[in-house]
Design an enzyme around this catalytic site. Structure first.
Site, PDB file in Angstrom:
ATOM      1  N   ALA A 290       0.822  -1.212   0.000  1.00 14.28           N
ATOM      2  CA  ALA A 290       0.000   0.000   0.000  1.00 14.28           C
ATOM      3  C   ALA A 290       0.855   1.261   0.000  1.00 14.28           C
ATOM      4  O   ALA A 290       0.503   2.265  -0.607  1.00 14.28           O
ATOM      5  CB  ALA A 290      -0.913  -0.009   1.209  1.00 14.28           C
ATOM      6  N   ASP A 336      17.745  39.478 -26.566  1.00 15.66           N
ATOM      7  CA  ASP A 336      18.110  40.304 -27.721  1.00 15.66           C
ATOM      8  C   ASP A 336      16.981  41.280 -27.985  1.00 15.66           C
ATOM      9  O   ASP A 336      15.869  41.078 -27.509  1.00 15.66           O
ATOM     10  CB  ASP A 336      18.179  39.423 -28.975  1.00 15.66           C
ATOM     11  CG  ASP A 336      19.465  38.661 -29.067  1.00 15.66           C
ATOM     12  OD1 ASP A 336      20.400  39.025 -28.364  1.00 15.66           O
ATOM     13  OD2 ASP A 336      19.517  37.703 -29.873  1.00 15.66           O
ATOM     14  N   ASP A 654      21.048  34.243 -31.541  1.00 13.79           N
ATOM     15  CA  ASP A 654      20.778  33.714 -32.877  1.00 13.79           C
ATOM     16  C   ASP A 654      22.045  33.420 -33.675  1.00 13.79           C
ATOM     17  O   ASP A 654      22.062  32.568 -34.530  1.00 13.79           O
ATOM     18  CB  ASP A 654      19.848  34.656 -33.666  1.00 13.79           C
ATOM     19  CG  ASP A 654      20.281  36.098 -33.570  1.00 13.79           C
ATOM     20  OD1 ASP A 654      21.442  36.335 -33.178  1.00 13.79           O
ATOM     21  OD2 ASP A 654      19.481  36.993 -33.887  1.00 13.79           O
ATOM     22  N   ASP A 658      26.903  33.590 -30.475  1.00 10.73           N
ATOM     23  CA  ASP A 658      26.060  33.508 -29.281  1.00 10.73           C
ATOM     24  C   ASP A 658      26.164  32.140 -28.616  1.00 10.73           C
ATOM     25  O   ASP A 658      25.731  31.965 -27.479  1.00 10.73           O
ATOM     26  CB  ASP A 658      24.582  33.744 -29.649  1.00 10.73           C
ATOM     27  CG  ASP A 658      24.301  35.200 -29.950  1.00 10.73           C
ATOM     28  OD1 ASP A 658      24.885  36.062 -29.263  1.00 10.73           O
ATOM     29  OD2 ASP A 658      23.510  35.494 -30.858  1.00 10.73           O
ATOM     30  N   ASN A 720      -2.486   7.845   2.040  1.00 15.35           N
ATOM     31  CA  ASN A 720      -1.800   6.878   2.902  1.00 15.35           C
ATOM     32  C   ASN A 720      -2.277   6.972   4.350  1.00 15.35           C
ATOM     33  O   ASN A 720      -2.272   5.988   5.080  1.00 15.35           O
ATOM     34  CB  ASN A 720      -0.286   7.115   2.866  1.00 15.35           C
ATOM     35  CG  ASN A 720       0.319   6.582   1.577  1.00 15.35           C
ATOM     36  OD1 ASN A 720      -0.330   5.818   0.867  1.00 15.35           O
ATOM     37  ND2 ASN A 720       1.525   6.986   1.276  1.00 15.35           N
ATOM     38  N   GLU A 723      -5.440   5.121   5.047  1.00 10.72           N
ATOM     39  CA  GLU A 723      -5.164   3.693   4.856  1.00 10.72           C
ATOM     40  C   GLU A 723      -4.451   3.131   6.081  1.00 10.72           C
ATOM     41  O   GLU A 723      -4.646   1.978   6.458  1.00 10.72           O
ATOM     42  CB  GLU A 723      -4.269   3.466   3.631  1.00 10.72           C
ATOM     43  CG  GLU A 723      -4.993   3.593   2.308  1.00 10.72           C
ATOM     44  CD  GLU A 723      -4.033   3.512   1.118  1.00 10.72           C
ATOM     45  OE1 GLU A 723      -3.192   2.596   1.095  1.00 10.72           O
ATOM     46  OE2 GLU A 723      -4.132   4.370   0.223  1.00 10.72           O
ATOM     47  N   ASP A 754      -5.743   5.523  -6.942  1.00 13.40           N
ATOM     48  CA  ASP A 754      -4.621   6.448  -6.747  1.00 13.40           C
ATOM     49  C   ASP A 754      -4.142   7.094  -8.043  1.00 13.40           C
ATOM     50  O   ASP A 754      -3.915   8.285  -8.118  1.00 13.40           O
ATOM     51  CB  ASP A 754      -3.448   5.708  -6.101  1.00 13.40           C
ATOM     52  CG  ASP A 754      -3.312   6.089  -4.627  1.00 13.40           C
ATOM     53  OD1 ASP A 754      -4.195   6.817  -4.142  1.00 13.40           O
ATOM     54  OD2 ASP A 754      -2.343   5.649  -3.988  1.00 13.40           O
TER      55      ASP A 754
HETATM   56  P1  ATP Z   1      20.146  42.473 -31.333  1.00 14.52           P
HETATM   57  O1  ATP Z   1      21.514  42.161 -30.828  1.00 14.52           O
HETATM   58  O2  ATP Z   1      19.261  42.978 -30.303  1.00 14.52           O
HETATM   59  O3  ATP Z   1      19.542  41.408 -32.173  1.00 14.52           O
HETATM   60  P2  ATP Z   1      21.129  44.097 -33.484  1.00 14.52           P
HETATM   61  O4  ATP Z   1      20.552  43.500 -34.699  1.00 14.52           O
HETATM   62  O5  ATP Z   1      21.230  45.574 -33.428  1.00 14.52           O
HETATM   63  O6  ATP Z   1      20.303  43.761 -32.228  1.00 14.52           O
HETATM   64  P3  ATP Z   1      23.634  43.046 -34.286  1.00 14.52           P
HETATM   65  O7  ATP Z   1      23.063  42.143 -35.277  1.00 14.52           O
HETATM   66  O8  ATP Z   1      24.817  42.644 -33.476  1.00 14.52           O
HETATM   67  O9  ATP Z   1      22.557  43.468 -33.236  1.00 14.52           O
HETATM   68  O10 ATP Z   1      23.983  44.397 -35.059  1.00 14.52           O
HETATM   69  C1  ATP Z   1      24.747  45.406 -34.451  1.00 14.52           C
HETATM   70  C2  ATP Z   1      24.680  46.652 -35.275  1.00 14.52           C
HETATM   71  O11 ATP Z   1      25.261  46.404 -36.546  1.00 14.52           O
HETATM   72  C3  ATP Z   1      23.273  47.134 -35.564  1.00 14.52           C
HETATM   73  O12 ATP Z   1      22.786  47.975 -34.572  1.00 14.52           O
HETATM   74  C4  ATP Z   1      23.444  47.866 -36.872  1.00 14.52           C
HETATM   75  O13 ATP Z   1      23.873  49.199 -36.642  1.00 14.52           O
HETATM   76  C5  ATP Z   1      24.557  47.106 -37.553  1.00 14.52           C
HETATM   77  N1  ATP Z   1      24.023  46.122 -38.498  1.00 14.52           N
HETATM   78  C6  ATP Z   1      23.125  45.164 -38.265  1.00 14.52           C
HETATM   79  N2  ATP Z   1      22.896  44.434 -39.354  1.00 14.52           N
HETATM   80  C7  ATP Z   1      23.679  44.917 -40.322  1.00 14.52           C
HETATM   81  C8  ATP Z   1      23.924  44.593 -41.684  1.00 14.52           C
HETATM   82  N3  ATP Z   1      23.313  43.587 -42.266  1.00 14.52           N
HETATM   83  N4  ATP Z   1      24.809  45.336 -42.368  1.00 14.52           N
HETATM   84  C9  ATP Z   1      25.452  46.335 -41.774  1.00 14.52           C
HETATM   85  N5  ATP Z   1      25.277  46.697 -40.511  1.00 14.52           N
HETATM   86  C10 ATP Z   1      24.406  46.023 -39.780  1.00 14.52           C
END
Ligand code: ATP
Length: 929
Positions: A290, A336, A654, A658, A720, A723, A754
């Site tokens: 039990a 982010d 992403d 990271d 329990n 019981e 139970d």
């Molecule tokens: P989070 O980190 O919150 O996702 P985020 O996109 O601003 O934000 P990153 O991707 O690290 O972060 O980008 C940093 C910076 O680089 C941005 O704020 C922007 O000024 C510049 N950036 C982002 N994407 C591009 C790109 N494709 N080409 C050129 N510069 C960019």
């Protein structure tokens, strides 16, 4: 076949001429046609690794009957048979078989739930087919497909590179070598015989850490090198969660306790009550059976798996059951910004050059809208600075916009939304993107990375244009590498004053929560042009000419505000960690309610962080804080410090960089849409909608599961008590009070009443109140004094009083009083049946009472959990069967009841529910005070 395949990969690596490669694989630059793809799919099969079969089902089934507890019960049953106690033997074995089948069924369902998750996250890849770029399921890839790969992608097949920019690949899954290797398109002349050494071939199962590439698929699926070692990835065993481990230990402890109680009862019955030895043995054995909590562990597993499924429906895919409970105790979320807190649906709404500023009309990726200076519409051709700004941004754009079609009603973006909106802006300014891309052909790219926050493209064949190299990126980073600027088409020296003017304009936009990109240009020096291979970040991204600013709006996600409020209530801290500019970050953090409106916030940039010591960082982390202009690597340090402060940290990410932070975090959360495969692999949870609100929903589920497990523990433990109490009375009275509940009747509770209600409680929806308390400490034990007290001294006590009371009353109404109670015959059988019925009806009240900790059970969700009501009906039907089916009467020593008994039994739950409702009301009042 093995040799043939090896030859093919090596042969193709040794082909010099692009055409020869195409011919060998029977494809062209435009990719395969749909018909060819279908034919090859039929010939080579899907690009998947065949599952290696796990344990056969029968073995899984048998395992449920060979655990320590099960063996104990087998032996107990066997002893009963040998001692000629056939009925007891059958009952014990029945308990064991029912439990084993039940556990198997639960584990099987839990396994199915997790297996289904794997299919929910298909991997995609970008290919060129029928002359068009498409995103397809990686499993539909065939030999001869032209594939485009970027930083962070998992390599879906064995691929010969035909074009590469700065490619670095992590091949550790194949070679065990952790250092990234460089790959390029150059022909391989001498081979070592080792596939991994082929510089121009990238292999399935590896991942792209840097750069981008175009290649042709050589072999797919099981034909790849990774296919050969597929079992490496498939034999991963799931670890038990800390909760499951804790319960494992607990079950063992409770079993040991049950055995101790059984032995004690046996001895007491023999020496105090002077029971015949066989009867005393039956008594002790019954108590052991039990009290052993057989079904606990599988119920917990199913409950966790149920939560995993519910989370998946709410866009959070949890990779391990263990993460569910960690989620429940998360105390900090580092999130982010772009795409998680905001929609990542960029629209350019302002343009700025040194002499002019413009607004841009139109929304999203639709090519509708115009550029306005004040009220006047302007075209790029009207001003040379505006032209270079839009053209530069366009040429440095790698994304692609797909017009609505039969599959998608809206405009779709292939690639980064920050880039896609640039093409739309150029179009609105009257620039023809196709034409400009034809005039200037890209010969080299210095790809974007989150550390230097910019990217550069070098163009060729631009005789009719002035500049050939364009850089776009974060304004402060770009400006640092500029020495001049463009004013009405003329290049001028960049002074401190002009720099300030540019940064003031940038700050003005950023304060409104807008995202700003700067564009710079230049003419590539002749010596670099001659030897383009030598062009690098160090010698190109310097002494540039600043052109202007492109300002874009990224609307916050609608659900985030409410989610942030819920976090505040649940004492979960939100820390924004973004690569974006400090003013933009702060403005958005305030706008969406992460930071309360009037409170002070400390905005720490990546540069600031470098200068801070760990103790300074910890001090800063105690208050409201936003991290801006952070490099992904810096997230790791933030997470580590938070953990040292005793926090349970969830982190979103992403990119490839990271991954360390995602691994370090207690809960790594990768983005399902924008996330790279590397990030997804490092994470514990994947958000299929990239939405911050989904993390909060998952945390609520996690907390809900924990509270549900406590609910059913409370339920199982409380029974329990009633019981045990009759047996204790019997012993203490030295047998003067005949056993109010026979051993077979105790077993019937275990057999039937139970498990099902406990399972129902495990499926209860997470109460809103779970988000009203601070996070649970990971050190907190599942079973604590409060729970034991509630189980034994509240629910258990009431049930004991009522059931033993029922026994005495039944005797009394038949004319028997203490110390002359009925000890056999119909009156005794009836009295014990009433006791059993009373316990069962107390259990009905208990399952309803245990559904909510503090909340009243009467509200709109009362009927939501059908399993609870099914289990109640089951309990009643079982009791009816025990009472009225003649064979069962014989086995369980029961007798039919009169109307007075039934009236009493049916009334039992009502006062119990009333008393508990009053208790909950008092608790609510006290906690609100
Ligand atoms: P989070 O980190 O919150 O996702 P985020 O996109 O601003 O934000 P990153 O991707 O690290 O972060 O980008 C940093 C910076 O680089 C941005 O704020 C922007 O000024 C510049 N950036 C982002 N994407 C591009 C790109 N494709 N080409 C050129 N510069 C960019």
């Amino acid at each position: 076949m093995e040799n043939e395949k090896r030859d093919l990969v090596t042969t193709i690596a040794q082909l010099t001429d692009g055409m020869a490669i195409y011919n060998q694989l029977d494809t062209t630059e435009k990719g395969l046609s749909t018909q060819e793809v279908n034919e090859r799919l039929a010939k080579y099969g899907k690009n998947v690794l065949h599952e290696i079969k796990g344990e056969p089902l029968w073995l899984e089934f048998v395992k449920n009957f060979t655990s320590l507890m099960a063996i104990l019960l087998w032996v107990a049953g066997l002893i009963s048979f040998i001692a000629n106690l056939t009925e007891l033997g059958i009952a014990i074995w029945a308990v064991n078989i029912i439990n084993g089948c039940f556990s198997f069924w639960q584990e099987y369902r839990a396994g199915k739930a997790t297996a289904a998750l794997k299919d929910m996250l298909p991997a995609y890849t970008r290919v060129v087919r029928d002359g068009e770029e498409k995103k397809i399921l990686a499993q539909e890839l065939v030999p001869g497909d032209i594939v485009k790969l970027e930083e962070g992608d998992d390599i879906p097949a064995d691929i010969r590179i035909i074009h590469a920019t700065d490619v670095r690949v992590d091949q550790s899954t194949l070679t065990g070598e952790v250092n990234p290797v460089n790959k390029d398109a150059r022909v391989v002349r001498n081979t070592t015989g080792n596939h991994a050494d082929l510089r121009n071939t990238i292999f399935s199962g590896t991942s792209m850490l840097k750069g981008n590439a175009i290649g042709i698929v050589v072999v797919t699926g099981m034909e790849t090198d990774f296919g050969k070692i597929a079992d490496l990835t498939q034999n991963v065993k799931e670890d038990s969660s800390p909760l499951q481990k804790e319960l494992n230990v607990l079950t063992r402890q409770l079993s040991a306790l049950a055995i101790a109680i059984g032995i004690a009862f046996f001895l007491l019955a023999t020496f105090i009550v002077h029971y015949p030895i066989v009867k005393a043995f039956v008594f002790g054995l019954g108590m052991i059976v039990a009290f052993i909590p057989e079904g606990l562990l599988p119920t917990v597993t199913l409950s966790l798996a149920g939560a995993v499924q519910r989370m998946a429906q709410k866009n959070a895919l949890v990779k391990k059951l263990a993460s569910v409970e960690t989620l429940g105790s998360a105390s900090v979320i580092c999130s982010d910004k772009t795409g998680t807190l905001t929609q990542n649906q960029m629209t350019v709404n302002h343009l700025w050059t040194i002499k002019h500023s413009y607004t841009v009309s139109g929304e999203g990726y639709k090519p509708k809208g115009s550029i306005l200076e004040g009220p006047k519409e302007v075209k790029a051709a009207d001003n040379p600075d505006l032209f270079e700004l839009l053209r530069g941004a366009l040429l440095a754009d790698n994304a692609k916009i797909v017009a609505p079609n039969k599959h998608h009603k809206r405009y779709q973006v292939l690639g980064d939304p920050t880039e896609a909106c640039l093409e739309v802006a150029a179009f609105k300014g009257g620039i023809n993107p196709e034409l400009e891309r034809k005039i200037a052909v890209r010969i080299k790219e210095l790809p974007f990375d989150s550390d230097r926050k910019m990217m550069t493209v070098i163009e060729e064949n631009v005789a009719i244009r002035t500049f050939d190299t364009f850089t776009k990126g974060a304004p402060n980073c770009v400006l640092e590498q500029c020495s001049s600027y463009l004013e009405n088409g003329k290049v001028k020296k960049l002074t401190a004053e002009i720099k300030q003017k540019i940064m003031d304009a940038n700050d003005g936009y950023a304060k409104q929560g807008l995202r700003v990109l700067a564009v710079a240009c230049q003419q590539l020096p002749e010596e670099l042009r001659k030897e383009i291979k030598k062009a690098s970040i160090a010698n190109v991204e310097q002494k540039m000419i600043f052109v202007g600013l492109i300002v874009m709006f990224d609307p916050p996600r609608k659900e985030v505000r409410a989610a942030a409020q819920l976090c505040h209530k649940a004492k979960i801290k939100i820390i924004m960690v973004t690569g974006d500019y400090s003013l933009t970050a702060e403005s958005i953090a305030r706008n969406i309610g992460i930071i309360p409106p009037d409170s002070h916030v400390n905005v720490v940039t990546g540069e600031d962080l470098k200068k801070m010591s760990d103790s300074e960082l910890k001090q800063a982390l105690k208050g409201e804080i936003v991290f801006a202009r952070m490099a992904p690597e810096q997230k790791y340090r933030v997470v580590a410090n938070l953990q040292q402060m005793g926090e349970v940290v969830a982190v979103t990410g992403d990119g490839v960089n990271d991954a360390p932070a995602l691994k370090k975090a207690d809960i790594g959360v990768a983005m399902g849409i924008t996330g790279t495969d590397v990030a997804k692999e490092a994470a514990d949870m994947i958000l299929t909608d990239d939405n911050f609100a989904s993390i909060v929903t998952a945390i609520k589920e996690g907390r809900g599961v924990y509270s549900n497990i406590r609910k059913f523990l409370l339920y199982i433990l409380n029974s329990n008590m009633p019981e045990a109490v009759p047996s204790v009375l019997f012993l203490l009275s030295g047998g003067l009070i005949p056993l109010p509940l026979t051993i077979m009747q105790i077993l019937s509770i275990d057999l039937g009443t139970d498990m099902l209600p406990a399972l129902g409680l495990g499926k209860e929806y997470a109460e809103d109140s779970v988000m009203e308390n601070p996070p649970r400490s990971l050190k907190q034990h599942l079973i604590n004094r409060k729970l034991l007290f509630k189980a034994f001294c509240w629910y258990g006590l009431w049930a004991s009083i009522i059931s033993t009371g029922a026994y005495f009353f039944s005797n009394y109404f038949s004319g028997y009083t203490f110390p002359h109670l009925a000890s056999n015959g119909t009156v005794y059988a009836q009295a014990t049946t009433v006791t059993l019925g009373a316990i069962i009806f107390c259990q009905i009240a208990a399952v309803l009472n245990c559904r909510y900790e503090k909340k009243s059970m009467f509200h709109k969700h009362f009927w939501n959990n059908s399993l609870i009501f099914v289990s109640i009906i089951f309990e009643i039907v079982l009791f009816l069967a025990l009472t009225y089916v003649p064979i069962l009467q014989g086995v369980f020593g029961t007798a039919p009841l009169g109307y007075r008994d039934w009236l009493f039994l049916v009334c039992i739950p009502f006062p119990l529910i009333l008393i508990d409702e009053i208790r909950k009301w008092v608790v609510r009042k006290r906690s609100s005070n």
